[in-house]
Design a protein around this motif. Structure first.
Motif, PDB file in Angstrom:
ATOM      1  N   GLY A 106       5.187  -5.336   6.338  1.00  0.00           N
ATOM      2  CA  GLY A 106       6.081  -6.192   5.553  1.00  0.00           C
ATOM      3  C   GLY A 106       6.795  -5.276   4.562  1.00  0.00           C
ATOM      4  N   LYS A 107       8.050  -5.527   4.260  1.00  0.00           N
ATOM      5  CA  LYS A 107       8.803  -4.651   3.344  1.00  0.00           C
ATOM      6  C   LYS A 107       9.505  -5.488   2.287  1.00  0.00           C
ATOM      7  N   LEU A 108       9.342  -5.046   1.026  1.00  0.00           N
ATOM      8  CA  LEU A 108      10.078  -5.652  -0.089  1.00  0.00           C
ATOM      9  C   LEU A 108      11.097  -4.594  -0.517  1.00  0.00           C
ATOM     10  N   VAL A 110       0.815  -1.230   0.000  1.00  0.00           N
ATOM     11  CA  VAL A 110       0.000   0.000   0.000  1.00  0.00           C
ATOM     12  C   VAL A 110       0.842   1.271   0.000  1.00  0.00           C
ATOM     13  N   GLN A 111       2.160   1.129   0.244  1.00  0.00           N
ATOM     14  CA  GLN A 111       3.001   2.339   0.292  1.00  0.00           C
ATOM     15  C   GLN A 111       4.379   2.007  -0.215  1.00  0.00           C
ATOM     16  N   ASP A 112       4.908   2.882  -1.106  1.00  0.00           N
ATOM     17  CA  ASP A 112       6.281   2.740  -1.591  1.00  0.00           C
ATOM     18  C   ASP A 112       7.130   3.845  -0.994  1.00  0.00           C
ATOM     19  N   ASN A 113       8.360   3.511  -0.624  1.00  0.00           N
ATOM     20  CA  ASN A 113       9.289   4.501  -0.055  1.00  0.00           C
ATOM     21  C   ASN A 113      10.587   4.494  -0.848  1.00  0.00           C
ATOM     22  N   HIS A 114      11.309   5.604  -0.733  1.00  0.00           N
ATOM     23  CA  HIS A 114      12.628   5.716  -1.388  1.00  0.00           C
ATOM     24  C   HIS A 114      13.488   6.634  -0.529  1.00  0.00           C
ATOM     25  N   LEU A 128      23.648   4.314   8.955  1.00  0.00           N
ATOM     26  CA  LEU A 128      22.883   3.120   9.309  1.00  0.00           C
ATOM     27  C   LEU A 128      21.470   3.577   9.688  1.00  0.00           C
ATOM     28  N   ARG A 129      20.507   3.053   8.961  1.00  0.00           N
ATOM     29  CA  ARG A 129      19.095   3.366   9.261  1.00  0.00           C
ATOM     30  C   ARG A 129      18.468   2.107   9.867  1.00  0.00           C
ATOM     31  N   GLY A 130      17.945   2.261  11.096  1.00  0.00           N
ATOM     32  CA  GLY A 130      17.275   1.093  11.703  1.00  0.00           C
ATOM     33  C   GLY A 130      17.812   0.833  13.101  1.00  0.00           C
ATOM     34  N   LEU A 131      17.349  -0.194  13.635  1.00  0.00           N
ATOM     35  CA  LEU A 131      16.443  -1.240  13.215  1.00  0.00           C
ATOM     36  C   LEU A 131      15.024  -0.843  13.612  1.00  0.00           C
ATOM     37  N   HIS A 132      14.145  -0.721  12.587  1.00  0.00           N
ATOM     38  CA  HIS A 132      12.812  -0.176  12.830  1.00  0.00           C
ATOM     39  C   HIS A 132      11.721  -1.217  12.633  1.00  0.00           C
ATOM     40  N   TYR A 133      10.636  -1.020  13.405  1.00  0.00           N
ATOM     41  CA  TYR A 133       9.426  -1.825  13.181  1.00  0.00           C
ATOM     42  C   TYR A 133       8.243  -1.099  13.796  1.00  0.00           C
ATOM     43  N   ASP A 153       3.602   4.504  16.233  1.00  0.00           N
ATOM     44  CA  ASP A 153       3.655   3.054  16.497  1.00  0.00           C
ATOM     45  C   ASP A 153       5.040   2.497  16.190  1.00  0.00           C
ATOM     46  N   GLU A 154       5.998   3.421  15.916  1.00  0.00           N
ATOM     47  CA  GLU A 154       7.299   2.955  15.448  1.00  0.00           C
ATOM     48  C   GLU A 154       8.267   2.723  16.607  1.00  0.00           C
ATOM     49  N   HIS A 155       9.049   1.672  16.506  1.00  0.00           N
ATOM     50  CA  HIS A 155      10.081   1.374  17.508  1.00  0.00           C
ATOM     51  C   HIS A 155      11.420   1.217  16.809  1.00  0.00           C
ATOM     52  N   ALA A 182      12.131  -6.485  12.657  1.00  0.00           N
ATOM     53  CA  ALA A 182      12.758  -5.160  12.652  1.00  0.00           C
ATOM     54  C   ALA A 182      13.693  -5.146  11.447  1.00  0.00           C
ATOM     55  N   HIS A 183      13.841  -3.986  10.846  1.00  0.00           N
ATOM     56  CA  HIS A 183      14.607  -3.878   9.596  1.00  0.00           C
ATOM     57  C   HIS A 183      15.542  -2.680   9.643  1.00  0.00           C
ATOM     58  N   GLY A 184      16.713  -2.872   9.036  1.00  0.00           N
ATOM     59  CA  GLY A 184      17.643  -1.750   8.930  1.00  0.00           C
ATOM     60  C   GLY A 184      18.714  -2.058   7.900  1.00  0.00           C
ATOM     61  N   SER A 206      14.909   1.598  -2.213  1.00  0.00           N
ATOM     62  CA  SER A 206      13.519   1.723  -2.627  1.00  0.00           C
ATOM     63  C   SER A 206      12.754   0.505  -2.115  1.00  0.00           C
ATOM     64  N   TYR A 207      11.573   0.732  -1.506  1.00  0.00           N
ATOM     65  CA  TYR A 207      10.872  -0.431  -0.963  1.00  0.00           C
ATOM     66  C   TYR A 207       9.369  -0.240  -0.886  1.00  0.00           C
ATOM     67  N   LYS A 208       8.690  -1.389  -0.900  1.00  0.00           N
ATOM     68  CA  LYS A 208       7.227  -1.462  -0.859  1.00  0.00           C
ATOM     69  C   LYS A 208       6.841  -1.939   0.541  1.00  0.00           C
ATOM     70  N   ASP A 261      18.900  10.677  15.487  1.00  0.00           N
ATOM     71  CA  ASP A 261      18.721  10.746  16.952  1.00  0.00           C
ATOM     72  C   ASP A 261      17.859   9.575  17.427  1.00  0.00           C
ATOM     73  N   LYS A 262      16.811   9.301  16.652  1.00  0.00           N
ATOM     74  CA  LYS A 262      15.894   8.206  17.018  1.00  0.00           C
ATOM     75  C   LYS A 262      16.679   6.896  17.159  1.00  0.00           C
ATOM     76  N   ASP A 263      17.570   6.641  16.218  1.00  0.00           N
ATOM     77  CA  ASP A 263      18.305   5.367  16.244  1.00  0.00           C
ATOM     78  C   ASP A 263      19.398   5.379  17.301  1.00  0.00           C
ATOM     79  N   TYR A 302       0.615   1.158   6.166  1.00  0.00           N
ATOM     80  CA  TYR A 302       1.024   2.566   6.104  1.00  0.00           C
ATOM     81  C   TYR A 302       1.955   2.936   7.265  1.00  0.00           C
ATOM     82  N   TYR A 303       2.719   3.972   7.046  1.00  0.00           N
ATOM     83  CA  TYR A 303       3.592   4.537   8.064  1.00  0.00           C
ATOM     84  C   TYR A 303       2.747   5.003   9.249  1.00  0.00           C
ATOM     85  N   ALA A 304       3.160   4.593  10.437  1.00  0.00           N
ATOM     86  CA  ALA A 304       2.444   4.997  11.663  1.00  0.00           C
ATOM     87  C   ALA A 304       3.499   5.429  12.664  1.00  0.00           C
TER      88      ALA A 304
HETATM   89  C1  LIG Z   1       9.560   5.823   7.242  1.00  0.00           C
HETATM   90  C2  LIG Z   1       8.833   7.093   6.875  1.00  0.00           C
HETATM   91  C3  LIG Z   1       9.336   8.326   7.220  1.00  0.00           C
HETATM   92  N1  LIG Z   1       8.656   9.461   6.880  1.00  0.00           N
HETATM   93  C4  LIG Z   1       9.244  10.745   7.243  1.00  0.00           C
HETATM   94  C5  LIG Z   1       9.441  10.929   8.723  1.00  0.00           C
HETATM   95  C6  LIG Z   1      10.699  11.769   8.820  1.00  0.00           C
HETATM   96  O1  LIG Z   1      10.362  13.149   8.741  1.00  0.00           O
HETATM   97  C7  LIG Z   1      11.481  11.409   7.562  1.00  0.00           C
HETATM   98  C8  LIG Z   1      12.614  10.424   7.835  1.00  0.00           C
HETATM   99  O2  LIG Z   1      12.058   9.351   8.570  1.00  0.00           O
HETATM  100  P1  LIG Z   1      13.019   8.288   9.262  1.00  0.00           P
HETATM  101  O3  LIG Z   1      14.186   8.966   9.860  1.00  0.00           O
HETATM  102  O4  LIG Z   1      12.161   7.398  10.118  1.00  0.00           O
HETATM  103  O5  LIG Z   1      13.508   7.468   7.984  1.00  0.00           O
HETATM  104  P2  LIG Z   1      14.364   6.122   8.047  1.00  0.00           P
HETATM  105  O6  LIG Z   1      15.366   6.168   9.134  1.00  0.00           O
HETATM  106  O7  LIG Z   1      14.820   5.868   6.653  1.00  0.00           O
HETATM  107  O8  LIG Z   1      13.282   5.031   8.435  1.00  0.00           O
HETATM  108  C9  LIG Z   1      13.131   3.846   7.674  1.00  0.00           C
HETATM  109  O9  LIG Z   1      14.278   3.104   7.942  1.00  0.00           O
HETATM  110  C10 LIG Z   1      14.226   1.711   7.983  1.00  0.00           C
HETATM  111  C11 LIG Z   1      15.284   1.196   7.051  1.00  0.00           C
HETATM  112  C12 LIG Z   1      12.951   1.057   7.751  1.00  0.00           C
HETATM  113  O10 LIG Z   1      12.888  -0.142   7.519  1.00  0.00           O
HETATM  114  C13 LIG Z   1      11.702   1.827   7.815  1.00  0.00           C
HETATM  115  O11 LIG Z   1      11.032   1.707   6.598  1.00  0.00           O
HETATM  116  C14 LIG Z   1      11.830   3.245   8.130  1.00  0.00           C
HETATM  117  O12 LIG Z   1      11.720   3.332   9.530  1.00  0.00           O
HETATM  118  O13 LIG Z   1      10.541  10.807   6.664  1.00  0.00           O
HETATM  119  C15 LIG Z   1       7.471   9.427   6.188  1.00  0.00           C
HETATM  120  O14 LIG Z   1       6.870  10.476   5.886  1.00  0.00           O
HETATM  121  N2  LIG Z   1       6.949   8.205   5.848  1.00  0.00           N
HETATM  122  C16 LIG Z   1       7.590   7.028   6.157  1.00  0.00           C
HETATM  123  O15 LIG Z   1       7.084   5.947   5.798  1.00  0.00           O
END
Ligand SMILES: Cc1cn([C@H]2C[C@H](O)[C@@H](COP(=O)(O)OP(=O)(O)O[C@H]3O[C@H](C)C(=O)[C@H](O)[C@H]3O)O2)c(=O)[nH]c1=O
Length: 180
Positions: free
Chosen positions: A69-71, A45-49, A57-62, A140-142, A116-118, A129-131, A165-167, A135-137
């Motif tokens: 689920g992420k492809l 339902v949602q594609d990200n890039h 290093l981005r993650g580990l998020h869930y 609800d993110e950890h 959790a994914h990163g 790039s991923y599917k 900072d979150k990570d 939806y992003y919540a």
């Molecule tokens: C994930 C996401 C983020 N955002 C906004 C929120 C922030 O303003 C900005 C950066 O978000 P964040 O720092 O959470 O982005 P990542 O660190 O790449 O997060 C992702 O990193 C790892 C690899 C994952 O598996 C997840 O898909 C996702 O958590 O994009 C959105 O508007 N929609 C979204 O779906």
């Protein structure tokens, strides 16, 4: 498309058939019917890039209540991609799998809901790039710490990675909420 189950069998590595010619290449990156046959009945339902520099290093998020689920795939550069089993009743709970995804192998990784994914960027830059199956919540993110001592993920890292900072303030695995 080739589908290969990894050490955590629900995580599937997909290798597309690439048709090269003097113009460049063509490949199919997704077919719903093939995906369902090998990975299960999911709708995206949602594609990200995202684009990141080397050492990030981005993650580990869930997401817990609204698991995604992420492809995932790399359209430019190289990353080490990791999935951690956060499903309490899974025989591989707390285990991880990691693969290098890059624009040469053009491989994709199916990370089901419950993980959790990163990823860690190995090349100068990487575009990711991923599917997602939900939806992003943000509420609800950890985030579980990349260097959690219990998970003991073997990242191919030289120096300390660059984190958001979150990570940087991620939770330890044993304090993290899990999928029941
Ligand atoms: C994930 C996401 C983020 N955002 C906004 C929120 C922030 O303003 C900005 C950066 O978000 P964040 O720092 O959470 O982005 P990542 O660190 O790449 O997060 C992702 O990193 C790892 C690899 C994952 O598996 C997840 O898909 C996702 O958590 O994009 C959105 O508007 N929609 C979204 O779906």
């Amino acid at each position: 498309m080739d589908f290969k189950r990894l050490a955590i069998p629900d995580v599937v590595l997909m290798t597309p058939q690439v048709f090269g010619d003097e113009r460049g290449f063509f490949m199919e990156t997704f077919r719903q019917n093939e995906f369902e046959k090998h990975c299960g009945k999911y709708q995206f339902v949602q594609d990200n890039h995202s684009k990141s520099r080397q050492g990030i290093l981005r993650g580990l998020h869930y997401q817990l209540k609204q698991p995604q689920g992420k492809l995932v795939r790399v359209t430019q550069g190289r990353v080490f991609d990791v999935a951690v089993d956060m499903r309490e009743n899974s025989s591989t709970f707390g285990e991880w799998v990691g693969v290098e995804l890059n624009d040469e192998n053009k491989q994709m990784l199916w990370v089901p809901p419950g993980f959790a994914h990163g990823f860690y960027v190995l090349s100068e830059t990487a575009e990711f790039s991923y599917k997602c199956t939900d939806y992003y919540a943000p509420d609800d993110e950890h985030s579980v710490r990349w260097d959690d001592p219990v998970l003991a993920i073997k990242w191919p890292i030289g120096k300390e990675p660059q984190l958001s900072d979150k990570d940087r303030n991620g939770e330890l695995f044993q304090q993290s909420p899990v999928y029941e």
